[in-house]
Every structure is written in C-alpha cells, then in structure tokens.
Design a protein around this motif. Structure first.
Motif, PDB file in Angstrom:
ATOM      1  N   GLU A  16      32.305  26.596  44.505  1.00  0.00           N
ATOM      2  CA  GLU A  16      32.885  25.372  45.066  1.00  0.00           C
ATOM      3  C   GLU A  16      34.244  25.069  44.439  1.00  0.00           C
ATOM      4  O   GLU A  16      35.132  24.545  45.102  1.00  0.00           O
ATOM      5  CB  GLU A  16      31.955  24.184  44.819  1.00  0.00           C
ATOM      6  CG  GLU A  16      30.678  24.223  45.607  1.00  0.00           C
ATOM      7  CD  GLU A  16      29.796  23.054  45.238  1.00  0.00           C
ATOM      8  OE1 GLU A  16      29.431  22.934  44.052  1.00  0.00           O
ATOM      9  OE2 GLU A  16      29.507  22.256  46.137  1.00  0.00           O
ATOM     10  N   VAL A  17      34.382  25.374  43.156  1.00  0.00           N
ATOM     11  CA  VAL A  17      35.655  25.147  42.466  1.00  0.00           C
ATOM     12  C   VAL A  17      36.665  26.197  42.909  1.00  0.00           C
ATOM     13  O   VAL A  17      37.826  25.882  43.194  1.00  0.00           O
ATOM     14  CB  VAL A  17      35.458  25.166  40.933  1.00  0.00           C
ATOM     15  CG1 VAL A  17      36.795  25.109  40.210  1.00  0.00           C
ATOM     16  CG2 VAL A  17      34.566  24.012  40.493  1.00  0.00           C
ATOM     17  N   ILE A  18      36.248  27.451  42.985  1.00  0.00           N
ATOM     18  CA  ILE A  18      37.133  28.542  43.410  1.00  0.00           C
ATOM     19  C   ILE A  18      37.689  28.265  44.806  1.00  0.00           C
ATOM     20  O   ILE A  18      38.868  28.508  45.076  1.00  0.00           O
ATOM     21  CB  ILE A  18      36.378  29.893  43.403  1.00  0.00           C
ATOM     22  CG1 ILE A  18      35.918  30.261  41.987  1.00  0.00           C
ATOM     23  CG2 ILE A  18      37.226  31.011  44.002  1.00  0.00           C
ATOM     24  CD1 ILE A  18      37.014  30.599  41.024  1.00  0.00           C
ATOM     25  N   ALA A  19      36.862  27.725  45.677  1.00  0.00           N
ATOM     26  CA  ALA A  19      37.292  27.451  47.056  1.00  0.00           C
ATOM     27  C   ALA A  19      38.389  26.397  47.118  1.00  0.00           C
ATOM     28  O   ALA A  19      39.144  26.336  48.087  1.00  0.00           O
ATOM     29  CB  ALA A  19      36.105  27.004  47.898  1.00  0.00           C
ATOM     30  N   ARG A  20      38.518  25.565  46.086  1.00  0.00           N
ATOM     31  CA  ARG A  20      39.513  24.487  46.087  1.00  0.00           C
ATOM     32  C   ARG A  20      40.795  24.838  45.340  1.00  0.00           C
ATOM     33  O   ARG A  20      41.687  23.996  45.238  1.00  0.00           O
ATOM     34  CB  ARG A  20      38.912  23.248  45.450  1.00  0.00           C
ATOM     35  CG  ARG A  20      37.787  22.661  46.255  1.00  0.00           C
ATOM     36  CD  ARG A  20      37.057  21.607  45.472  1.00  0.00           C
ATOM     37  NE  ARG A  20      35.904  21.151  46.223  1.00  0.00           N
ATOM     38  CZ  ARG A  20      35.824  19.947  46.782  1.00  0.00           C
ATOM     39  NH1 ARG A  20      36.791  19.096  46.660  1.00  0.00           N
ATOM     40  NH2 ARG A  20      34.757  19.616  47.457  1.00  0.00           N
ATOM     41  N   LYS A  46      35.915  22.054  29.307  1.00  0.00           N
ATOM     42  CA  LYS A  46      35.523  20.641  29.327  1.00  0.00           C
ATOM     43  C   LYS A  46      35.282  20.152  30.752  1.00  0.00           C
ATOM     44  O   LYS A  46      34.312  19.440  31.023  1.00  0.00           O
ATOM     45  CB  LYS A  46      36.577  19.779  28.649  1.00  0.00           C
ATOM     46  CG  LYS A  46      36.612  19.939  27.153  1.00  0.00           C
ATOM     47  CD  LYS A  46      37.702  19.104  26.537  1.00  0.00           C
ATOM     48  CE  LYS A  46      37.788  19.347  25.040  1.00  0.00           C
ATOM     49  NZ  LYS A  46      38.906  18.624  24.426  1.00  0.00           N
ATOM     50  N   ALA A  47      36.171  20.514  31.676  1.00  0.00           N
ATOM     51  CA  ALA A  47      36.034  20.066  33.068  1.00  0.00           C
ATOM     52  C   ALA A  47      34.773  20.641  33.707  1.00  0.00           C
ATOM     53  O   ALA A  47      34.052  19.931  34.411  1.00  0.00           O
ATOM     54  CB  ALA A  47      37.268  20.464  33.877  1.00  0.00           C
ATOM     55  N   LEU A  48      34.482  21.910  33.438  1.00  0.00           N
ATOM     56  CA  LEU A  48      33.285  22.524  34.024  1.00  0.00           C
ATOM     57  C   LEU A  48      32.010  21.966  33.389  1.00  0.00           C
ATOM     58  O   LEU A  48      30.997  21.799  34.078  1.00  0.00           O
ATOM     59  CB  LEU A  48      33.347  24.046  33.869  1.00  0.00           C
ATOM     60  CG  LEU A  48      34.430  24.745  34.697  1.00  0.00           C
ATOM     61  CD1 LEU A  48      34.457  26.226  34.393  1.00  0.00           C
ATOM     62  CD2 LEU A  48      34.245  24.493  36.180  1.00  0.00           C
ATOM     63  N   ALA A  80      37.777  36.048  33.929  1.00  0.00           N
ATOM     64  CA  ALA A  80      37.784  34.620  33.594  1.00  0.00           C
ATOM     65  C   ALA A  80      36.741  33.872  34.426  1.00  0.00           C
ATOM     66  O   ALA A  80      36.060  32.985  33.913  1.00  0.00           O
ATOM     67  CB  ALA A  80      39.168  34.020  33.834  1.00  0.00           C
ATOM     68  N   VAL A  81      36.586  34.237  35.680  1.00  0.00           N
ATOM     69  CA  VAL A  81      35.589  33.598  36.537  1.00  0.00           C
ATOM     70  C   VAL A  81      34.195  33.859  35.978  1.00  0.00           C
ATOM     71  O   VAL A  81      33.359  32.952  35.917  1.00  0.00           O
ATOM     72  CB  VAL A  81      35.708  34.098  38.000  1.00  0.00           C
ATOM     73  CG1 VAL A  81      34.542  33.624  38.843  1.00  0.00           C
ATOM     74  CG2 VAL A  81      37.026  33.649  38.604  1.00  0.00           C
ATOM     75  N   ARG A  82      33.952  35.098  35.540  1.00  0.00           N
ATOM     76  CA  ARG A  82      32.644  35.422  34.947  1.00  0.00           C
ATOM     77  C   ARG A  82      32.441  34.726  33.609  1.00  0.00           C
ATOM     78  O   ARG A  82      31.393  34.152  33.351  1.00  0.00           O
ATOM     79  CB  ARG A  82      32.521  36.932  34.741  1.00  0.00           C
ATOM     80  CG  ARG A  82      31.942  37.678  35.907  1.00  0.00           C
ATOM     81  CD  ARG A  82      31.553  39.089  35.520  1.00  0.00           C
ATOM     82  NE  ARG A  82      32.600  39.801  34.813  1.00  0.00           N
ATOM     83  CZ  ARG A  82      33.526  40.560  35.385  1.00  0.00           C
ATOM     84  NH1 ARG A  82      33.528  40.703  36.678  1.00  0.00           N
ATOM     85  NH2 ARG A  82      34.434  41.172  34.671  1.00  0.00           N
ATOM     86  N   TRP A 116      43.115  26.172  38.213  1.00  0.00           N
ATOM     87  CA  TRP A 116      44.353  26.666  38.835  1.00  0.00           C
ATOM     88  C   TRP A 116      45.463  26.786  37.790  1.00  0.00           C
ATOM     89  O   TRP A 116      46.150  27.797  37.714  1.00  0.00           O
ATOM     90  CB  TRP A 116      44.757  25.729  39.963  1.00  0.00           C
ATOM     91  CG  TRP A 116      45.986  26.131  40.712  1.00  0.00           C
ATOM     92  CD1 TRP A 116      47.183  25.491  40.726  1.00  0.00           C
ATOM     93  CD2 TRP A 116      46.145  27.258  41.574  1.00  0.00           C
ATOM     94  NE1 TRP A 116      48.064  26.147  41.539  1.00  0.00           N
ATOM     95  CE2 TRP A 116      47.464  27.237  42.071  1.00  0.00           C
ATOM     96  CE3 TRP A 116      45.286  28.280  41.968  1.00  0.00           C
ATOM     97  CZ2 TRP A 116      47.946  28.212  42.933  1.00  0.00           C
ATOM     98  CZ3 TRP A 116      45.771  29.249  42.835  1.00  0.00           C
ATOM     99  CH2 TRP A 116      47.080  29.201  43.308  1.00  0.00           C
ATOM    100  N   ALA A 117      45.621  25.758  36.959  1.00  0.00           N
ATOM    101  CA  ALA A 117      46.632  25.797  35.899  1.00  0.00           C
ATOM    102  C   ALA A 117      46.315  26.907  34.895  1.00  0.00           C
ATOM    103  O   ALA A 117      47.223  27.594  34.410  1.00  0.00           O
ATOM    104  CB  ALA A 117      46.697  24.451  35.186  1.00  0.00           C
TER     105      ALA A 117
END
Length: 111
Positions: free
Chosen positions: A99-103, A43-45, A90-92, A73-74
C-alpha cells in the motif's frame, strides 16, 4: 558522524588534495543523510503498523499511509544519490507494505 572507507578500498583518498578531501566529506554527508532517512522510514512504518493494529479510522489510515510513502520516497531518492539504484533490498529490509509502495511519488494537494 563521519564515515571513513577502508584504505584498501579507497586508494584515491591517500593524497590530501582539495578535491579528494571534498569528495570524502560529500560522501560522508550522503551516507549520514541516508541513515537519517532510514530512521524516518522505520519510525513511519512502525507508527503505521501500530495504529493499524489498534484499529484507526480510515482518515487516519490514509494520513499514515501518505506520510510513510513520503518518507520512503525521500529515502529512495537519497539511496539513488548514494549510487544504490535497486530498491528491492530496501523494500525487503524495511518490510515496506505494498500500500505504501503504490503511493510513492504521488503529489497530493495540500488543504
């Protein structure tokens, strides 16, 4: 929702001892929590992609990126609790933007 492993893969659950029943329930709860976290990430993505395509403001973009990073992160923490150590799949699968991974893991000040 309960998850029951195939009997061939879980011979330790064939005996109804207190420990086995407890372990089964804990495994079920961890799997259910992982599913809930996965839905939050999706949902967030989706919201992030939708608002970026619509041309949101820089402040809104930052908020959406931070929210997505917190949810991812959670989700990663929950995956590790379930024994899934690598996050590459999961990233794939979720197509998590760099940009999200960097945070991930950044503690931000609350106003």
């Amino acid at each position: 929702m309960t998850v029951r492993p195939p009997q061939a893969l879980a011979p330790s659950f064939t005996k109804d001892t207190g420990l086995n029943i407890l372990e089964y329930e804990l495994m079920s709860e961890r799997a259910d929590a992982l599913g809930r976290h996965g839905l939050k990430v999706e949902k967030a993505l989706a919201l992030l992609a939708e608002r970026l395509a619509a041309g949101c403001t820089e402040l809104e973009r930052e908020d959406l990126l931070n929210d997505a990073a917190d949810k991812v992160w959670a989700f990663f923490i929950q995956r590790e609790m379930c024994g899934l150590r690598s996050q590459k799949d999961a990233v794939r699968r979720y197509a998590i933007p760099p940009e999200v991974i960097a945070r991930l893991g950044i503690v931000r000040r609350k106003p």
